[in-house]
Motif scaffolding. Structure first.
Motif, PDB file in Angstrom:
ATOM      1  N   ASP A  88       0.823  -1.006   0.162  1.00  0.00           N
ATOM      2  CA  ASP A  88      -0.246  -0.083   0.064  1.00  0.00           C
ATOM      3  C   ASP A  88       0.765   1.226   0.082  1.00  0.00           C
ATOM      4  OD1 ASP A  88      -1.962  -1.886   0.455  1.00  0.00           O
ATOM      5  OD2 ASP A  88      -2.338  -1.343   2.475  1.00  0.00           O
ATOM      6  N   ALA A  89       0.632   2.271  -0.905  1.00  0.00           N
ATOM      7  CA  ALA A  89       1.412   3.221  -0.920  1.00  0.00           C
ATOM      8  C   ALA A  89       0.891   4.464  -1.672  1.00  0.00           C
ATOM      9  CB  ALA A  89       2.845   3.098  -1.252  1.00  0.00           C
ATOM     10  N   VAL A  90       1.343   5.685  -1.557  1.00  0.00           N
ATOM     11  CA  VAL A  90       1.082   6.633  -2.532  1.00  0.00           C
ATOM     12  C   VAL A  90       2.494   6.948  -3.410  1.00  0.00           C
ATOM     13  CG1 VAL A  90       0.728   9.227  -2.532  1.00  0.00           C
ATOM     14  CG2 VAL A  90      -0.394   7.794  -0.934  1.00  0.00           C
ATOM     15  N   LEU A  91       2.322   6.648  -4.604  1.00  0.00           N
ATOM     16  CA  LEU A  91       3.400   7.025  -5.375  1.00  0.00           C
ATOM     17  C   LEU A  91       3.529   8.534  -5.508  1.00  0.00           C
ATOM     18  CD1 LEU A  91       2.922   4.036  -8.028  1.00  0.00           C
ATOM     19  CD2 LEU A  91       4.950   4.286  -6.556  1.00  0.00           C
ATOM     20  N   VAL A  92       4.490   9.317  -5.148  1.00  0.00           N
ATOM     21  CA  VAL A  92       4.514  10.611  -5.706  1.00  0.00           C
ATOM     22  C   VAL A  92       4.991  10.932  -7.061  1.00  0.00           C
ATOM     23  CG1 VAL A  92       5.531  12.963  -4.822  1.00  0.00           C
ATOM     24  CG2 VAL A  92       4.741  11.160  -3.293  1.00  0.00           C
ATOM     25  N   ALA A  93       4.287  11.290  -7.881  1.00  0.00           N
ATOM     26  CA  ALA A  93       4.639  11.715  -9.537  1.00  0.00           C
ATOM     27  C   ALA A  93       4.976  13.110  -9.403  1.00  0.00           C
ATOM     28  CB  ALA A  93       3.358  11.285 -10.306  1.00  0.00           C
ATOM     29  N   THR A  94       6.282  13.241  -9.740  1.00  0.00           N
ATOM     30  CA  THR A  94       6.978  14.765  -9.539  1.00  0.00           C
ATOM     31  C   THR A  94       6.942  15.160 -11.036  1.00  0.00           C
ATOM     32  OG1 THR A  94       8.983  13.426  -9.771  1.00  0.00           O
ATOM     33  CG2 THR A  94       8.514  14.124  -7.788  1.00  0.00           C
ATOM     34  N   ALA A  95       6.829  14.605 -12.109  1.00  0.00           N
ATOM     35  CA  ALA A  95       7.004  15.344 -13.462  1.00  0.00           C
ATOM     36  C   ALA A  95       5.907  14.586 -14.478  1.00  0.00           C
ATOM     37  CB  ALA A  95       8.330  15.689 -13.998  1.00  0.00           C
ATOM     38  N   HIS A  96       5.663  15.250 -15.357  1.00  0.00           N
ATOM     39  CA  HIS A  96       4.743  14.796 -16.451  1.00  0.00           C
ATOM     40  C   HIS A  96       5.692  14.174 -17.434  1.00  0.00           C
ATOM     41  CE1 HIS A  96       2.004  14.519 -19.821  1.00  0.00           C
ATOM     42  NE2 HIS A  96       0.848  14.935 -19.061  1.00  0.00           N
ATOM     43  N   PRO A  97       5.319  13.157 -17.927  1.00  0.00           N
ATOM     44  CA  PRO A  97       6.069  12.107 -18.815  1.00  0.00           C
ATOM     45  C   PRO A  97       6.340  13.158 -20.163  1.00  0.00           C
ATOM     46  CG  PRO A  97       4.138  11.278 -18.676  1.00  0.00           C
ATOM     47  CD  PRO A  97       4.114  12.365 -17.471  1.00  0.00           C
ATOM     48  N   ALA A  98       5.631  14.018 -20.513  1.00  0.00           N
ATOM     49  CA  ALA A  98       6.073  14.809 -21.831  1.00  0.00           C
ATOM     50  C   ALA A  98       7.000  15.584 -21.640  1.00  0.00           C
ATOM     51  CB  ALA A  98       4.643  15.615 -22.080  1.00  0.00           C
ATOM     52  N   LYS A  99       7.882  15.707 -20.581  1.00  0.00           N
ATOM     53  CA  LYS A  99       8.963  16.626 -20.440  1.00  0.00           C
ATOM     54  C   LYS A  99      10.145  15.471 -20.801  1.00  0.00           C
ATOM     55  CE  LYS A  99       9.557  19.916 -17.279  1.00  0.00           C
ATOM     56  NZ  LYS A  99       9.584  20.649 -16.069  1.00  0.00           N
ATOM     57  N   PHE A 100       9.783  14.443 -21.081  1.00  0.00           N
ATOM     58  CA  PHE A 100      11.040  13.501 -21.027  1.00  0.00           C
ATOM     59  C   PHE A 100      10.536  12.804 -22.347  1.00  0.00           C
ATOM     60  CE2 PHE A 100      10.671  14.813 -16.848  1.00  0.00           C
ATOM     61  CZ  PHE A 100      11.812  15.635 -16.661  1.00  0.00           C
ATOM     62  N   GLU A 101      10.125  12.906 -23.408  1.00  0.00           N
ATOM     63  CA  GLU A 101       9.264  12.216 -24.331  1.00  0.00           C
ATOM     64  C   GLU A 101      10.445  11.163 -25.187  1.00  0.00           C
ATOM     65  OE1 GLU A 101      10.360  15.133 -24.890  1.00  0.00           O
ATOM     66  OE2 GLU A 101      10.940  15.485 -27.039  1.00  0.00           O
ATOM     67  N   THR A 102      11.976  11.819 -25.292  1.00  0.00           N
ATOM     68  CA  THR A 102      12.631  11.352 -25.777  1.00  0.00           C
ATOM     69  C   THR A 102      13.144   9.753 -24.985  1.00  0.00           C
ATOM     70  OG1 THR A 102      14.548  12.489 -24.827  1.00  0.00           O
ATOM     71  CG2 THR A 102      13.827  13.140 -27.072  1.00  0.00           C
TER      72      THR A 102
END
Ligand code: PLP
Length: 426
Positions: free
Chosen positions: A371-385
């Motif tokens: 059980d956990a909260v995954l802290v999502a720190t950035a949007h994947p579109a910033k790292f599309e490559t």
């Protein structure tokens, strides 16, 4: 409420005085003298970030110039949603999405709070910041159109994504971006030296906006606290927060929320191949090596600048190890987490968030933590490559990010030494 230095040899300061300083006089970092005893009954999981934030931060700003403005600062700063969203795997695993702001990373929260606070204090000057990827963009975005402010950003050349670079370099003349031929640690050292140089500091009216700034750290406490109440409302459990960690700002903010008795069970530090924290938890020794470049570039830090705050919060190593765990995640494991993300969790992860996912999987195998909260720190579109080839699909660009990407880039090349920087500043 006063703030004291982690090193214990500087006079205590109010929150607003801390906003204007970076380091304390003795070289330490400011921490609250004590944590307020909040009436948790006044907080509800349904409150907006602004309502929740004003309630939480008020005790820190009591009897300062900002006391009566905290509510409006929070309203202006937190102009985007920070939802706790589900995953495919079931009821007790959630994702805290911190990336819906202007520059698509959690740094928008602190940068915008700092910017609105300084404006209320009638400040002006040059906001100076070293960035491992996302801080610079958030600070530039938060200060770019504010009268009286200029921004100076130092970033490590070729160690950030093209889209991150665009977010640093496309703001026009009020934001000067320096592309440093070195690592993030070099950039951070140059900024620290500049801030410590009192003549230069005075000349440029430097204001620090690094993650050591109380003005960035305090607002980050809000979303961890609020998410912990939302998590409890949905699962009846205390949350374990898994935080992608570099300079340790976001994770210390989570631990401050825990200290204020919000229902947070543990904080798991997800780090990349930079192992300083992992090795410290293993051996009790804090040994800094050279920073390594990884896919999670905003975490490419070998000397986490908030380490003193962690050590100050936990003078006893054994207690620290009870509340906090660390995992170190290799690039290959980041790639694996991104590749299987959609199928396993129903999410596209950015490389930083992927370290949290890989850490969860490691925790599952060692401690059966599920059980956990995954802290999502950035949007994947910033790292599309990185992300798109792994998922075999394109990632849609959020509208605000798309807007920044349309601007043209200007930056100045710099060698990693202070003399060159000083000359370039003029
Ligand atoms: C800054 C950043 C981190 C690391 O946060 P710290 O507060 O420095 O530990 C993690 N992920 C992303 C996307 C970031 O921008």
């Amino acid at each position: 409420m006063k703030f004291v230095s982690t090193r214990g040899h500087a006079v205590s300061q109010s929150a607003t005085e801390c906003l204007l300083k970076s380091l304390a006089e003795d070289g330490g970092l400011y921490v609250p003298e004590h944590f307020p005893k909040l009436d948790l009954a006044r907080f509800s999981p349904d409150m907006s970030m602004a309502e929740f934030g004003a309630e939480l931060l008020l005790p820190f700003f009591k009897e300062t110039e900002l006391e009566s403005h905290i509510r409006s600062i929070c309203e202006a700063a937190f102009n985007f949603s920070i939802p706790l969203v589900e995953t495919k795997v079931g009821r007790n695993l959630f994702v805290l999405e911190l990336f819906h702001g202007a520059t698509a990373a959690f740094k928008d929260v602190g940068a915008r709070f700092l910017s609105h606070s300084l404006a209320h204090l009638g400040q002006s000057g040059t906001v100076i910041v070293a960035t491992s990827g996302d801080t610079g963009g958030a600070v530039a975005s938060a200060f770019a159109n504010r009268p009286g402010f200029r921004v100076v950003i130092l970033y490590p050349r070729d160690k950030i994504s093209k889209r991150q670079e665009k977010q640093l370099t496309s703001w026009g003349p009020s934001v000067r971006a320096f592309s440093v031929n070195g690592t993030f640690d070099d950039c951070q050292r140059m900024v620290k030296t500049a801030l410590a140089d009192s003549a230069l500091s005075k000349q440029h009216k430097f204001i620090s906006a690094n993650s050591i700034s109380i003005g960035r750290l305090l607002p980050q406490v809000i979303y961890h606290a609020r998410a912990s109440l939302q998590y409890r409302a949905r699962t009846k459990k205390s949350a374990t927060l898994i935080v992608p960690t570099g300079n340790l700002g976001n994770a210390v903010a989570a631990l401050w929320a825990k200290k204020m008795l919000f229902p947070i069970d543990r904080v798991i530090l997800a780090t990349n191949a930079n192992r300083t924290l992992y090795d410290y938890f293993e051996s009790g020794r804090f040994e800094v090596r050279t920073a390594r470049s990884t896919l999670a570039n905003a975490m490419d830090v070998s000397a986490p600048s908030n380490f003193e705050r962690l050590a100050h919060l936990y003078p006893d190593f054994e207690t620290l190890k009870k509340d906090v765990m660390v995992f170190t995640v290799l690039d290959s494991e980041i790639e694996a987490a991104i590749s299987s993300g959609v199928q396993t969790y129903g999410h596209v992860w950015c490389p930083h968030t992927a370290t949290a996912v890989a850490s969860l999987e490691k925790a599952q195998s060692t401690t059966h933590q599920i059980d956990a909260v995954l802290v999502a720190t950035a949007h994947p579109a910033k790292f599309e490559t990185v992300v798109e080839p792994l998922i075999g699909n394109t990632v849609q660009v959020p509208p605000l990010l798309a807007e920044t990407l349309r601007g043209s880039s200007v930056s100045v090349d710099l060698e990693p030494d202070f003399t060159s920087f000083k000359r370039a500043l003029g």
